[in-house]
Scaffold this motif. Structure first.
Motif, PDB file in Angstrom:
ATOM      1  N   ILE A 150      70.087  23.159 115.736  1.00 45.95           N
ATOM      2  CA  ILE A 150      71.278  23.657 116.556  1.00 45.95           C
ATOM      3  C   ILE A 150      72.625  22.476 116.486  1.00 45.95           C
ATOM      4  CG2 ILE A 150      72.228  24.751 118.804  1.00 45.95           C
ATOM      5  CD1 ILE A 150      69.591  25.880 119.098  1.00 45.95           C
ATOM      6  N   ILE A 151      73.712  23.022 115.979  1.00 52.01           N
ATOM      7  CA  ILE A 151      74.594  21.934 115.926  1.00 52.01           C
ATOM      8  C   ILE A 151      75.458  21.804 117.240  1.00 52.01           C
ATOM      9  CG2 ILE A 151      76.528  21.304 114.476  1.00 52.01           C
ATOM     10  CD1 ILE A 151      75.133  22.671 112.329  1.00 52.01           C
ATOM     11  N   ARG A 152      75.328  20.887 117.906  1.00 48.52           N
ATOM     12  CA  ARG A 152      76.211  20.740 119.257  1.00 48.52           C
ATOM     13  C   ARG A 152      77.074  19.668 119.315  1.00 48.52           C
ATOM     14  NH1 ARG A 152      74.399  24.425 122.240  1.00 48.52           N
ATOM     15  NH2 ARG A 152      71.996  24.806 122.520  1.00 48.52           N
ATOM     16  N   ASP A 153      77.376  19.032 118.053  1.00 49.81           N
ATOM     17  CA  ASP A 153      77.926  17.588 118.162  1.00 49.81           C
ATOM     18  C   ASP A 153      79.030  17.783 117.032  1.00 49.81           C
ATOM     19  OD1 ASP A 153      78.715  15.109 117.930  1.00 49.81           O
ATOM     20  OD2 ASP A 153      76.894  14.221 118.270  1.00 49.81           O
ATOM     21  N   LEU A 154      80.293  17.697 117.092  1.00 46.39           N
ATOM     22  CA  LEU A 154      81.365  17.710 116.641  1.00 46.39           C
ATOM     23  C   LEU A 154      82.065  16.437 116.397  1.00 46.39           C
ATOM     24  CD1 LEU A 154      83.482  19.091 114.709  1.00 46.39           C
ATOM     25  CD2 LEU A 154      84.653  20.095 116.631  1.00 46.39           C
ATOM     26  N   ARG A 155      82.127  15.637 115.152  1.00 43.65           N
ATOM     27  CA  ARG A 155      83.099  14.420 115.104  1.00 43.65           C
ATOM     28  C   ARG A 155      84.472  14.901 114.199  1.00 43.65           C
ATOM     29  NH1 ARG A 155      78.966   9.833 115.181  1.00 43.65           N
ATOM     30  NH2 ARG A 155      77.593  10.719 116.752  1.00 43.65           N
ATOM     31  N   ILE A 156      85.410  14.556 114.943  1.00 43.94           N
ATOM     32  CA  ILE A 156      86.784  14.989 114.402  1.00 43.94           C
ATOM     33  C   ILE A 156      87.371  13.589 114.016  1.00 43.94           C
ATOM     34  CG2 ILE A 156      89.078  16.083 114.753  1.00 43.94           C
ATOM     35  CD1 ILE A 156      87.410  17.711 116.938  1.00 43.94           C
ATOM     36  N   SER A 157      87.595  13.493 112.787  1.00 47.12           N
ATOM     37  CA  SER A 157      88.463  12.525 112.280  1.00 47.12           C
ATOM     38  C   SER A 157      89.912  12.581 112.328  1.00 47.12           C
ATOM     39  CB  SER A 157      88.092  12.038 110.593  1.00 47.12           C
ATOM     40  OG  SER A 157      89.139  11.144 110.145  1.00 47.12           O
ATOM     41  N   LEU A 158      90.804  11.708 112.975  1.00 50.23           N
ATOM     42  CA  LEU A 158      92.145  11.929 113.355  1.00 50.23           C
ATOM     43  C   LEU A 158      93.198  11.703 112.217  1.00 50.23           C
ATOM     44  CD1 LEU A 158      92.420  11.544 117.161  1.00 50.23           C
ATOM     45  CD2 LEU A 158      91.984  13.542 115.714  1.00 50.23           C
ATOM     46  N   THR A 159      92.432  10.666 111.576  1.00 47.58           N
ATOM     47  CA  THR A 159      93.387  10.083 110.451  1.00 47.58           C
ATOM     48  C   THR A 159      92.529   9.498 109.262  1.00 47.58           C
ATOM     49  OG1 THR A 159      95.273   8.391 110.028  1.00 47.58           O
ATOM     50  CG2 THR A 159      93.911   8.014 111.928  1.00 47.58           C
ATOM     51  N   ASP A 160      93.290   9.329 108.094  1.00 49.85           N
ATOM     52  CA  ASP A 160      92.485   8.241 107.189  1.00 49.85           C
ATOM     53  C   ASP A 160      93.060   7.082 106.907  1.00 49.85           C
ATOM     54  OD1 ASP A 160      94.682   9.418 106.303  1.00 49.85           O
ATOM     55  OD2 ASP A 160      93.945   9.848 104.159  1.00 49.85           O
ATOM     56  N   ARG A 161      94.064   6.702 108.031  1.00 50.67           N
ATOM     57  CA  ARG A 161      94.456   5.367 108.001  1.00 50.67           C
ATOM     58  C   ARG A 161      93.700   4.413 108.953  1.00 50.67           C
ATOM     59  NH1 ARG A 161      99.517   6.251 110.731  1.00 50.67           N
ATOM     60  NH2 ARG A 161      99.822   3.918 110.348  1.00 50.67           N
ATOM     61  N   CYS A 162      93.658   3.027 108.707  1.00 49.30           N
ATOM     62  CA  CYS A 162      92.877   2.168 109.424  1.00 49.30           C
ATOM     63  C   CYS A 162      93.759   0.764 109.204  1.00 49.30           C
ATOM     64  CB  CYS A 162      91.444   2.005 108.945  1.00 49.30           C
ATOM     65  SG  CYS A 162      90.635   1.008 110.250  1.00 49.30           S
ATOM     66  N   ASN A 163      93.878  -0.054 110.384  1.00 48.92           N
ATOM     67  CA  ASN A 163      94.416  -1.206 110.317  1.00 48.92           C
ATOM     68  C   ASN A 163      93.523  -2.387 110.106  1.00 48.92           C
ATOM     69  OD1 ASN A 163      93.455  -0.613 112.971  1.00 48.92           O
ATOM     70  ND2 ASN A 163      95.111  -1.160 114.059  1.00 48.92           N
ATOM     71  N   PHE A 164      92.101  -1.796 110.029  1.00 47.81           N
ATOM     72  CA  PHE A 164      91.111  -3.048 109.764  1.00 47.81           C
ATOM     73  C   PHE A 164      90.765  -3.024 108.374  1.00 47.81           C
ATOM     74  CE2 PHE A 164      89.284  -4.522 114.020  1.00 47.81           C
ATOM     75  CZ  PHE A 164      90.479  -4.580 114.828  1.00 47.81           C
ATOM     76  N   ARG A 165      90.165  -3.944 107.823  1.00 47.68           N
ATOM     77  CA  ARG A 165      89.772  -4.016 106.461  1.00 47.68           C
ATOM     78  C   ARG A 165      88.220  -4.315 106.313  1.00 47.68           C
ATOM     79  NH1 ARG A 165      92.826  -1.342 106.280  1.00 47.68           N
ATOM     80  NH2 ARG A 165      95.108  -1.218 105.199  1.00 47.68           N
ATOM     81  N   CYS A 166      87.227  -3.788 107.149  1.00 43.93           N
ATOM     82  CA  CYS A 166      86.021  -4.144 107.104  1.00 43.93           C
ATOM     83  C   CYS A 166      85.272  -3.994 105.596  1.00 43.93           C
ATOM     84  CB  CYS A 166      85.330  -3.105 108.092  1.00 43.93           C
ATOM     85  SG  CYS A 166      85.978  -3.258 109.838  1.00 43.93           S
ATOM     86  N   PHE A 167      84.735  -5.151 105.460  1.00 43.00           N
ATOM     87  CA  PHE A 167      84.385  -5.109 104.044  1.00 43.00           C
ATOM     88  C   PHE A 167      83.041  -4.023 103.806  1.00 43.00           C
ATOM     89  CE2 PHE A 167      80.977  -7.337 106.057  1.00 43.00           C
ATOM     90  CZ  PHE A 167      79.527  -6.982 105.133  1.00 43.00           C
ATOM     91  N   TYR A 168      82.519  -3.547 104.655  1.00 45.48           N
ATOM     92  CA  TYR A 168      81.458  -2.256 104.502  1.00 45.48           C
ATOM     93  C   TYR A 168      81.986  -1.184 104.502  1.00 45.48           C
ATOM     94  CZ  TYR A 168      82.009  -2.684 109.654  1.00 45.48           C
ATOM     95  OH  TYR A 168      82.575  -2.424 110.683  1.00 45.48           O
ATOM     96  N   CYS A 169      83.516  -0.801 104.747  1.00 46.99           N
ATOM     97  CA  CYS A 169      83.930   0.168 104.919  1.00 46.99           C
ATOM     98  C   CYS A 169      85.270   0.437 103.990  1.00 46.99           C
ATOM     99  CB  CYS A 169      84.489   0.513 106.332  1.00 46.99           C
ATOM    100  SG  CYS A 169      85.088   2.248 106.799  1.00 46.99           S
TER     101      CYS A 169
END
Ligand code: SAM
Length: 329
Positions: free
Chosen positions: A9-28
């Motif tokens: 049963i799916i009870r958990d929704l993750r909503i991405s609000l933007t594809d922009r980011c101000n960090f540059r994490c090497f793993y992301c």
């Protein structure tokens, strides 16, 4: 109710609000943002609220706002305020952030109805923090954590992605930070979702190894022996010190069998798994004038396509073309 073909049963929704980011994490997002989605394809707050309302009517109980960096979305507290009107059917409204502008906005977010904040912190050392994230903002992240605690989001969760040779020498220091501040420090295995395609199996520090490293110095006690649909095994410190340790091991101890999550990207695509190789274009369907009942049926049909599990550990594994910064972690 959103039920998949594997009886989850799916009870958990993750909503991405933007594809922009101000960090540059090497793993992301090591090389900066890939071409950004066109502005008109990004869901408006009104669209997000309307769709969330339908999701909640279908049994979604938790919504987590993420990104990219969700705090880059101007007036995010306005969205939080509207989403919190979906309570009490919506039981939990949370945010995952790198801490950007949390000190200024924590009070407004709390007043608008945000329940919980998770902040990313991969290092407590200024130089290593810069090496990992590409920005010189460790002090600001500490301030964000303090503000989140002060404005009543406790227990504040902290996410640390542990990567061999980059911050595995800081595991105990991060655990120490949890003891000093009372936060829930969650150690996450590195997943193949980085835009630089730099992931390799050798870079993954297994959850068990993380647990053992902490347990040797600060003995841990498992909090509950079942984690349900939670991603983390949670531990408290055996000596009664405040703080909590969470171990999230999607690579070495896959937990797909209990997955209750579904994701909505900033440009309105449904992803049924972090590692999906296909998406479902809810935005176009919705914008073409589908009724509320039709959208609900569409979501029920999409839920049935949820993958049984990810295939990271199989020889034919293909990294999804969309990266974590776009999908929303
Ligand atoms: N910008 C926000 C932040 O920094 O928390 C929210 C988005 S970020 C994609 C959400 C979470 O995903 C962060 O805690 C981040 O550390 C984690 N993450 C990103 N790339 C990852 C990877 N390749 N493996 C594991 N976790 C990752």
């Amino acid at each position: 109710m959103l039920r998949d073909a594997h009886n989850r049963i799916i009870r958990d929704l993750r909503i991405s609000l933007t594809d922009r980011c101000n960090f540059r994490c090497f793993y992301c997002l090591p090389n900066g943002e890939p071409p950004l989605a066109r502005k008109e394809t990004i869901l408006t707050f009104e669209e997000i609220v309307y769709l969330s309302d339908i999701f909640v009517s279908l049994g979604i109980e938790k919504i987590r706002l993420t990104g990219g960096e969700p705090m880059l979305r101007r007036d995010i507290e306005r969205l939080v305020g509207k989403l919190s009107l979906l309570k009490p059917k919506l039981k939990d409204l949370a945010l995952t952030t790198n801490g950007f502008s949390i000190p200024e906005k924590a009070a407004a977010l709390r007043a608008a109805g945000l329940d919980r904040i998770t902040i990313s912190l991969d290092s407590v050392d200024t130089t290593n923090f810069r090496n990992i994230t590409g920005v010189d903002s460790l002090e600001e992240v500490f301030e964000a954590i303090e503000a989140a605690i002060q404005f009543g989001f406790a227990p504040v969760k902290i996410n640390a992605v542990i990567v061999r040779g980059r911050n595995d020498h800081e595991i105990v220091d991060l655990a120490h930070f949890a003891r000093e501040t009372g936060v829930s420090m969650r150690f996450i295995e590195y997943m193949p979702l980085d835009s630089g395609h730099g992931w390799s199996r050798e870079m993954v520090v297994p959850g068990q190894e993380i647990h053992d490293a902490i347990n040797r110095v600060y003995p841990l006690k498992l909090k509950i022996s079942s984690r349900g649909s939670e991603t983390a095994w949670n531990y408290e410190f055996a000596d009664g010190k405040p703080g909590e340790i969470g171990i999230i091991a999607p690579v070495t101890e896959m937990f797909c069998g209990a997955c209750s999550r579904i994701r909505l990207t900033a440009d309105g695509q449904i992803r049924t798994c972090l590692f999906s190789t296909t998406e479902h274009n809810l935005r176009d369907y919705f914008r073409s004038g589908a009724s509320r009942a039709e959208i609900a049926q569409y979501l029920e049909a999409v839920a049935l396509k949820k993958e049984a599990s990810h295939h990271i550990n199989e020889p034919d594994f293909v990294q999804p073309s969309r990266t974590m910064s776009f999908i929303g972690g």
